[in-house]
Design an enzyme around this catalytic site. Structure first.
Site, mmCIF file in Angstrom:
data_model
loop_
_atom_site.group_PDB
_atom_site.id
_atom_site.type_symbol
_atom_site.label_atom_id
_atom_site.label_comp_id
_atom_site.label_asym_id
_atom_site.label_seq_id
_atom_site.Cartn_x
_atom_site.Cartn_y
_atom_site.Cartn_z
ATOM 1 N N ASP A 1 1.024 -1.313 0.071
ATOM 2 C CA ASP A 1 0.506 -0.514 0.188
ATOM 3 C C ASP A 1 1.225 1.131 0.180
ATOM 4 O OD1 ASP A 1 -0.824 -0.926 3.595
ATOM 5 O OD2 ASP A 1 1.408 0.029 2.573
ATOM 6 N N ASP B 1 -2.977 -5.420 11.515
ATOM 7 C CA ASP B 1 -3.823 -5.555 12.641
ATOM 8 C C ASP B 1 -5.621 -5.941 11.875
ATOM 9 O OD1 ASP B 1 -3.142 -1.725 13.403
ATOM 10 O OD2 ASP B 1 -3.203 -3.647 14.432
ATOM 11 N N HIS C 1 -6.643 -6.731 9.146
ATOM 12 C CA HIS C 1 -7.111 -6.007 8.533
ATOM 13 C C HIS C 1 -5.708 -6.325 7.115
ATOM 14 C CE1 HIS C 1 -6.134 -1.988 8.548
ATOM 15 N NE2 HIS C 1 -6.894 -2.353 10.066
ATOM 16 N N GLU D 1 -9.953 -1.338 5.253
ATOM 17 C CA GLU D 1 -10.431 -1.648 6.473
ATOM 18 C C GLU D 1 -11.916 -2.958 6.519
ATOM 19 O OE1 GLU D 1 -8.790 0.537 7.908
ATOM 20 O OE2 GLU D 1 -8.953 1.906 7.137
#
Lengths: 409, 274
Positions: free
Chosen positions: B72, B139, B141, B146
């Protein structure tokens, strides 16, 4: 020639296994160089998608910006104030020899002389980039003749002058063209000095206060008119007095133009300034301290007796005396010796000591974007030092210009 | 799946690095045979990166024939901003190893056409022959997928959840207005396409996410759970990350550590004669 489109295809050199002085700290980073300038490797990686063409292992050494000496009267038997037919070769000899001291740029200095000398010598000392031939010449430092009679030191009394008649015109008449001039040292108590300071500053010339009996008030006004430097603090000026600190008081003056830093030269050879005095100045105003050698022609001549012009000089280690006497006749400590002594005497950080010989003189001369630092885009003038700050190699524009002899088994 | 449990963060980072090293070395990458690695950012993988750099500096591991694809990147943040993922990867990994810059792929959050940039990224992965090993450190995800992200999603633009923005504020002087609100991210489907997936989860604050990922069902609210349907997944974690798991789950997987350790011992090297 540095920079430009040709630089984009120039080879990329990566100096590895070193600590570089950047942003006031010694960082464990590699130094990347291309086209004579410091390169941003992250930009090279993501935008140009290129790797280094050559890697050089620096053996764990420190890489510092090349040292800048703004006050050198000569060295190796050469006297810059002497009008020979070939001043250029004398300057070139000194420029080449100081590479071993880690100096990559300097200001040849002329002491008080008659106008004929200035007219003959100045045009022969042009501003010149450094390279394998020697350190770069940033411009000439003219120390005198507009100085105080009382504080002339070793300057010849007969050639002292004033500019009370025609101010700047007197200056021009004395020196001739100012093209190659970078710094002028004068005494601000001389009448009409404010006009002269303003005129010189307007020409981009750095005005320094020195060889003067000015009190603090006069010194402050001089700074307000554009003076930015003090020539060899403590020497050739009134001593610090608690009710009138004199020029020394500029270090902590609250009358300076806001945002202006006053710089001051210090000879840290262990002889011309008591270490306690060095510490007082450093602690009072560390950002302004500029290490200078104020070297005389006896620099680099080795122990023994030497004939320099009309003088017989006796050299013993770092001390140069008039032969047969104990009278000091100038400093002969090379710049790297001054840095090591400064470090040891003040107990300052290695970073501070190195900045005093590189970043601060660059800032004094307004050159900090290209000299005196290892920031991206700066000229790749740097020195390789071991942990005891002894010079191992000197680079100008990314090219090796001096290397210490290997002492092997 | 394999659940590899180490005593602490450092040991977990080392195990993961050794595993990656062995994967690359055993693959025998070369001129016409590149190893494709998917890479994460964040604090979790830092220890692993340090170890990989160490192996490289020792001469045991070269990245000359490795292609990397990061998960990302923020949208609208200048590439040389200290918090951009380009900066992270340069400072924490790329500048220390011998990877060819043409083989290090990171999404460009400042591209003119963001969706085209995402599509092009998927193409590059395809051209590289797919990803051999995707390393993630989430986390709960994957990357910026999300809660609520499709489990078959591809590389695309995502608006960040308020939780994420708040968590990131500390990297932007605590000023919420400076935190990016959008990011480009690989999709859950993109990572699922990798031949092998390794998830790094360390720390007590990740314990609940690990529990949701492996002891509960597959759910788009916890996208890491998607890997229950991947044929080759390894979760590498420390003791603290297992705090929300059933005792019997932890005991079972700890009992398998002697088998798992055969994957990292011996540690292979690219040096001659190894």
């Amino acid at each position: 020639m540095r920079g430009g489109q040709r630089a984009a295809v120039a080879p990329v050199r990566q100096f590895t296994n070193c600590r570089i002085l950047r942003g006031g700290a010694l960082l464990r980073e590699d130094l990347w160089v291309r086209g004579g300038r410091i390169l941003d490797p992250e930009k090279l990686f993501f935008e140009e998608r290129r790797m280094a063409d050559e890697q050089r292992d620096c053996g764990g050494c420190i890489l510092a910006p090349g040292f800048i000496d703004v006050q050198m009267n000569g060295g190796f038997g050469v006297d810059f104030s002497k009008a020979t037919e070939d001043v250029g070769s004398g300057v070139a000899l000194v420029a080449r020899r100081i590479l071993s001291h880690g100096v990559t740029s300097f200001c040849p200095t002329l002491v008080t002389s008659p106008p004929e000398i200035y007219h003959k010598v100045l045009p022969q000392i042009p501003v010149k980039s450094g390279g394998p031939h020697g350190a770069g010449v940033l411009g000439v430092h003219l120390e005198g003749p507009f100085i105080s009679r009382e504080k002339r030191g070793a300057h010849p009394e007969a050639y002292l002058r004033s500019f009370e008649a025609n101010a700047f015109h007197d200056v021009l008449a004395t020196y001739g063209a100012l093209d190659n001039v970078r710094i002028v040292t004068l005494a601000p108590e001389l009448h009409r000095s404010h006009e002269v300071i303003q005129a010189l500053t307007a020409q981009g010339i750095c005005v320094s206060l020195g060889h003067s009996v000015a009190d603090l008030g006069a010194a402050e006004v001089a700074v307000q008119h554009g003076a930015t430097f003090i020539t060899h603090l403590f020497n050739a000026m009134l001593p610090f007095h608690h009710r009138d600190p004199g020029i020394v008081g500029l270090l902590t003056s609250d009358q300076l133009p806001p945002g202006h830093c006053i710089f001051y030269g210090m000879i840290a050879d262990g002889i011309h300034t008591n270490p306690a005095a060095l510490r007082i100045a450093h602690r009072a105003h560390p950002q302004g301290l500029v290490l200078v050698t104020d070297a005389v022609p006896a620099l680099g001549l080795g122990n023994g007796r030497h004939t320099l012009g009309q003088q017989e000089v006796e050299v013993d280690g770092l001390i140069a005396c008039i032969a047969g006497t104990k009278t000091l006749c100038g400093s002969i400590a090379p710049m790297d010796v001054c840095i090591r002594h400064f470090l040891q005497a003040t107990g300052c950080s290695v970073e501070s000591a190195l900045e005093a010989a590189s970043l601060h003189p660059a800032q004094l001369l307004g050159l900090e974007k290209t000299k005196g630092s290892l920031d991206f885009g700066a000229d790749a003038d740097f020195v390789v030092l071991d942990d005891t700050l002894h010079v191992q190699a000197t680079y100008i524009s990314g090219e090796l210009v001096w290397k210490a002899e290997e002492t092997g088994p | 799946m394999r659940l590899v449990i180490l005593d602490n963060y450092d040991l977990a980072s080392e195990w993961a690095a050794k595993y990656i090293c062995n994967c690359i070395v055993k693959f025998k990458p070369g001129q016409d045979r590149y190893f494709s690695l998917g890479l994460p950012t964040g604090s979790t993988p830092l220890g692993c990166y340090k170890k990989l750099i160490e192996y490289h500096k020792r001469g045991d591991l070269s990245f000359k024939y490795v292609k990397t694809f990061n998960m990302d990147e923020y949208v609208g943040l200048p590439r040389n901003h200290p918090e951009s993922y380009h900066s992270y990867m340069w400072n924490n990994f790329f500048k220390h190893v011998d990877i060819d810059p043409n083989n290090a792929h990171i999404l460009d959050g400042n591209a003119e056409d963001l969706q085209a940039e995402c599509d092009a990224f998927e193409e590059k992965i395809k051209e590289a022959g797919g990803i051999d090993l995707f390393v993630g450190g989430p986390d709960g995800h994957i990357a910026f997928n999300e809660p609520g992200s499709s489990l078959v999603s591809r590389t695309r633009l995502k608006t960040l959840a308020m939780d994420t923005i708040l968590a990131n504020a500390k990297y932007f002087d605590g000023d919420l207005s400076k935190v990016p609100t959008m990011a480009l991210t690989v999709g859950v489907g993109t990572v699922m396409d990798a031949r092998e997936v390794m998830i790094l989860i360390t720390g007590a604050h990740k314990a609940f996410a690990l529990y949701k990922a492996i002891e509960e069902g597959i759910n788009h609210m916890w996208t890491v759970s998607a890997f229950q349907q991947h044929p080759r997944t390894i979760f590498v974690c420390d003791e603290d990350a297992t705090l929300e798991l059933k005792v019997k789950t932890v005991k079972y997987f700890k009992g398998l550590m002697h088998v798992n350790n055969k994957l990292v011992d011996p540690l292979y090297s690219m040096k001659e004669g190894n």
